[in-house]
Design a protein around this motif. Structure first.
Motif, PDB file in Angstrom:
ATOM      1  N   ASP A  92      -7.586  -4.408   0.382  1.00 20.81           N
ATOM      2  CA  ASP A  92      -7.528  -3.769  -0.936  1.00 20.81           C
ATOM      3  C   ASP A  92      -8.767  -2.913  -1.190  1.00 20.81           C
ATOM      4  OD1 ASP A  92      -5.052  -4.715  -1.851  1.00 20.81           O
ATOM      5  OD2 ASP A  92      -5.919  -6.603  -2.537  1.00 20.81           O
ATOM      6  N   ASP A  93      -9.937  -3.475  -0.895  1.00 24.50           N
ATOM      7  CA  ASP A  93     -11.194  -2.771  -1.172  1.00 24.50           C
ATOM      8  C   ASP A  93     -11.317  -1.478  -0.365  1.00 24.50           C
ATOM      9  OD1 ASP A  93     -11.838  -4.758  -2.914  1.00 24.50           O
ATOM     10  OD2 ASP A  93     -13.382  -5.684  -1.660  1.00 24.50           O
ATOM     11  N   ASN A  94     -10.600  -1.407   0.758  1.00 25.79           N
ATOM     12  CA  ASN A  94     -10.661  -0.221   1.605  1.00 25.79           C
ATOM     13  C   ASN A  94      -9.398   0.636   1.495  1.00 25.79           C
ATOM     14  OD1 ASN A  94     -13.239  -0.323   3.395  1.00 25.79           O
ATOM     15  ND2 ASN A  94     -12.490  -2.450   3.317  1.00 25.79           N
ATOM     16  N   ASP A  95      -8.608   0.381   0.430  1.00 26.12           N
ATOM     17  CA  ASP A  95      -7.427   1.186   0.109  1.00 26.12           C
ATOM     18  C   ASP A  95      -6.428   1.258   1.266  1.00 26.12           C
ATOM     19  OD1 ASP A  95      -8.376   1.829  -2.487  1.00 26.12           O
ATOM     20  OD2 ASP A  95      -9.683   3.361  -1.622  1.00 26.12           O
ATOM     21  N   THR A 139      -2.935   0.205   2.698  1.00 26.14           N
ATOM     22  CA  THR A 139      -1.623  -0.263   2.265  1.00 26.14           C
ATOM     23  C   THR A 139      -1.141  -1.394   3.165  1.00 26.14           C
ATOM     24  OG1 THR A 139      -1.072   1.962   1.522  1.00 26.14           O
ATOM     25  CG2 THR A 139       0.768   0.430   1.832  1.00 26.14           C
TER      26      THR A 139
END
Length: 421
Positions: free
Chosen positions: A396-399, A401
């Protein structure tokens, strides 16, 4: 042909009833499985792999002997216990239900690379028969081809030029079960996470990573997130194929070494891309032929020690002690055989998974790349999702998917061996 055991020793004697060293390849097809086509495909596949059509026997010593009984196909996803009457005493079996196909094979006789070769051949025969198309890819082995001696021979047993093994001097590593207080949680679980292949490859290119090193780094960071002040090391082992260093690309045995990736204090505050560069550097250095051959030499020494013990009980004790000591220095493991390369077959495949047991209390991640996505099977010997949630927070923190596709009990068939009775 009689196959004398050697490289098989360390995995055979490490088997535990209820926690077997078995690889389970799970393939979900686009369509329902046809039983008759499945039988045809398995029979033709096994003609190509006579060194896997074997049973364990003993005269003065254990050996693998030709097994002419049919390889079993069961209509249940539970499979059958290997090396038993229900598997026709084979160390490999198949099963199916709905649109799922499963292949189980004892880890003692091969590794992920060897198992991928077999399932690739099976998929060729199954899909060619079912859909009437020629799906023969460059990497697919087919019956009728000459099976050269290099596929049969153990490339380690007769090597006389291996280095004197140098034992690494490791500090203790974080034990994920004990650190989380999960000693009473005895429910092995696998969480399946899917990531779009193109997106993750783009992320890796932008951050100087590769699929396996980046997953190893995310796992390291996720554990550090939970225990930022723990004095024990966070050490992830990443599997390394020994075949290149051994100059034995066709060998079928279990030929896997480890690259040790330690999340050292010096890199904690570095940007992700710089950390990824450090991890790739560790993998590059430890994957050099001379370093791989050092671990091969260490493995050979262990096999010779096992072989030197006169009783099965003593041999099992050697493996148990080796695994216990090794478990002190490892937090988790990551394995990636490489892109599936199932060629035209991929349009008929929805999902692909490789399940197996990790060592001791550690987490094991198996990565598969099939049909445009990376499948991350996050396996652990307990059910608590603490570590998975921390890992997903890194994504999530590194976007990145992702899709949490499944949470399942980690079910693997047992292997029955004489010394376990």
């Amino acid at each position: 042909m009689k196959q004398v055991l050697f490289s098989e020793y360390r995995t055979l004697y490490a088997l535990n009833w209820g926690q077997p060293w078995v690889m389970r390849l799970r393939v979900r097809m686009r369509d329902l499985i046809d039983a008759d086509t499945m039988r045809y495909a398995v029979d033709d596949t096994m003609k190509r792999y006579p060194y896997f059509c074997v049973e364990l026997k003993k005269d003065d010593e254990y050996y693998l002997s030709e097994n002419t009984r049919p390889v079993v196909i069961s209509s249940s996803l539970h499979g059958v216990a290997l090396n038993t009457a229900e598997s026709n005493y084979h160390l490999i079996s198949f099963s199916f239900s709905a649109n799922w196909v499963i292949m189980d094979i004892a880890h003692a006789i091969t590794d992920g690379s060897g198992a991928y070769a077999v399932i690739r051949t099976f998929l060729h025969y199954y899909m060619s028969k079912k859909y009437g198309v020629d799906l023969h890819g460059n990497e697919t082995r087919l019956c009728g081809e000459e099976i050269c001696i290099e596929e049969w021979e153990d490339p380690v047993v007769n090597r006389t030029d291996l280095p004197v093994p140098i034992k690494p001097n490791f500090s203790n590593a974080i034990n994920v079960r004990r650190s989380a207080g999960l000693e009473t949680d005895q429910r092995p679980t696998v969480f399946t996470v899917a990531i779009p292949e193109k997106e993750f490859m783009r992320f890796n290119i932008e951050n100087d990573g590769s699929p396996a090193t980046m997953v190893s780094l995310f796992l390291s960071r996720s554990i550090h997130r939970l225990y930022p002040t723990d004095e024990d090391s966070i050490r992830v082992v990443m599997t390394v194929n020994e075949r290149k260093a051994l100059n034995a690309p066709l060998a079928h045995q279990n030929l896997v070494s480890s690259a040790f990736l330690e999340y050292k204090k010096q890199i904690w505050n570095w940007p992700l891309a710089r950390q990824a560069t450090a991890y790739r550097g560790m993998v590059f250095a430890q994957s050099r032929d001379e370093n791989v051959l050092n671990e091969v030499a260490s493995q050979k020494q262990l096999n010779q020690l096992i072989q030197s013990k006169p009783t099965d009980e003593e041999r099992t004790a050697v493996c148990e002690m080796s695994d216990k000591i090794g478990g002190l220095f490892v937090t988790a493991a990551v394995s990636y055989v490489g892109k599936g390369n199932f060629d035209a077959e991929e349009k008929y495949i929805r999902d692909f998974h490789l399940w197996t047991n990790g060592k001791g209390d550690g987490i094991l991640i198996e990565i598969s790349a099939v049909s445009g996505k990376f499948i991350i099977d996050f396996m652990q010997p307990f059910s608590n999702p603490l570590y998975l949630n921390s890992f997903l927070k890194e994504l999530d923190d590194n976007d990145i998917t992702y899709d949490l596709q499944d949470v399942m009990d980690l079910e693997l068939p047992n292997v029955s061996l004489p010394w376990m009775i």
